[in-house]
Motif scaffolding. Structure first.
Motif, short mmCIF file in Angstrom:
data_model
loop_
_atom_site.label_atom_id
_atom_site.label_comp_id
_atom_site.label_asym_id
_atom_site.label_seq_id
_atom_site.Cartn_x
_atom_site.Cartn_y
_atom_site.Cartn_z
N ARG A 235 0.81 -1.23 0.00
CA ARG A 235 0.00 0.00 0.00
C ARG A 235 0.84 1.27 0.00
O ARG A 235 0.59 2.18 -0.79
CB ARG A 235 -0.94 0.00 1.20
N GLU A 236 1.82 1.34 0.89
CA GLU A 236 2.58 2.58 1.05
C GLU A 236 3.78 2.68 0.11
O GLU A 236 4.11 3.76 -0.36
CB GLU A 236 3.05 2.71 2.50
N GLN A 237 4.42 1.54 -0.15
CA GLN A 237 5.60 1.57 -1.01
C GLN A 237 5.29 1.17 -2.44
O GLN A 237 6.20 1.11 -3.28
CB GLN A 237 6.67 0.64 -0.42
N LYS A 238 4.02 0.87 -2.73
CA LYS A 238 3.55 0.58 -4.09
C LYS A 238 4.27 -0.62 -4.73
O LYS A 238 4.51 -0.65 -5.93
CB LYS A 238 3.72 1.81 -4.99
N ARG A 239 4.58 -1.60 -3.91
CA ARG A 239 5.23 -2.80 -4.43
C ARG A 239 4.17 -3.83 -4.82
O ARG A 239 3.04 -3.81 -4.33
CB ARG A 239 6.18 -3.40 -3.40
N LYS A 240 4.53 -4.75 -5.71
CA LYS A 240 3.61 -5.78 -6.16
C LYS A 240 3.63 -6.97 -5.18
O LYS A 240 4.67 -7.26 -4.59
CB LYS A 240 4.01 -6.27 -7.55
#
Length: 266
Positions: free
Chosen positions: A230-235
């Motif tokens: 959510r915060e670091q936009k990782r998959k």
């Protein structure tokens, strides 16, 4: 996944992964000196992330939990030469050679890049892998001792790691678990690293966290994954292995059960 491992001796091997990425949770019993030939490795520890590629040489300390992800890259397999620096061998070495540095319990991976002395030592092993009968133990011992001496020459603090033969003592359970919950190790290993038997570990854990180790670990891993997605936009496919899940499908199921929505919904 096709994996091949060829041993020159019990402590020297050539490893090769030719298919896809391979992930493992490790807690090495011996220090390991690694020379990277091709591919890429990502090593995730409690407070550090390392990425190594062709030509890199690094020393991994024993008794340090880590997640290791090996990748073939640029059409080439993941290929390394690995030298195990076993405790019996190191104890014998330091009987004859007094340590030059104060022993330290704070052990981290040491990266030597493409140091020419270490590179020449490890490159010289390659022709021996073509021998049908392997390398005589006497020659293998000479090569390992050569590597140890080179490490001591190029890094004055090497002895603080290699000459430290102590085993983990009883430490603060809360601090250790908060730093290492993302490593998918057996409970026996968590107990060992905190200086406890399995029974004592479970008893102390229940007393400190008021729940079972498995429930607590799952919750902490899911919370970390949620933050990174959510915060670091990782998959999700980038996160699940690093937070301690065996595979993506199990991670997705556990995530949805805990948060009531899918990790792909962001």
């Amino acid at each position: 996944m096709e994996y091949q491992s060829q041993y020159l001796s019990p402590d020297i091997k050539l490893s090769c992964y030719e298919d896809k990425a391979f992930r493992t949770e490790v807690l090495f019993e011996n220090h390991m000196l690694v020379w990277f030939i091709s591919g890429e490795t990502k090593i995730v520890q409690a407070d550090s992330v390392y990425i190594f590629g062709p030509g890199d040489i690094f020393l991994i300390p024993r008794n340090q939990p880590a997640t290791i992800i090996n990748y073939p890259k640029d059409g080439l397999p993941h290929k390394t030469v690995v030298m195990h620096l076993s405790l019996p061998r190191l104890k014998e070495f330091y009987i004859k050679n007094k340590p030059k540095a104060r022993l330290s319990h704070a052990q981290k991976i040491r990266n030597f890049g493409k140091h020419p002395l270490l590179e020449s030592c490890l490159v010289s092993l390659i022709p021996y892998f073509d021998l049908q009968d392997g390398l005589p133990e006497s020659l293998a011992s000479l090569k390992i001792e050569e590597a140890i001496n080179i490490l001591r020459i190029i890094d004055s603090n090497t002895d603080s790691m290699l000459a430290n033969f102590s085993e983990p003592g009883k430490i603060n359970l809360t601090d250790f678990m908060e730093r290492n919950f993302m490593f998918n190790m057996p409970m026996e290993k968590f107990g060992y690293l905190t200086g406890r038997s399995l029974t004592t570990f479970k008893r102390d854990f229940k007393k400190v966290f008021a729940t079972s180790p498995q429930k607590w670990l799952t919750q902490k891993r899911l919370e970390l994954a949620h933050y990174q997605i959510r915060e670091q936009k990782r998959k999700p496919s980038e996160v699940y292995a690093e937070v301690g899940f065996e595979n993506l499908s199990h991670f997705t199921y556990a995530f949805k059960k805990h948060f009531n929505y899918s990790p792909t919904s962001f």
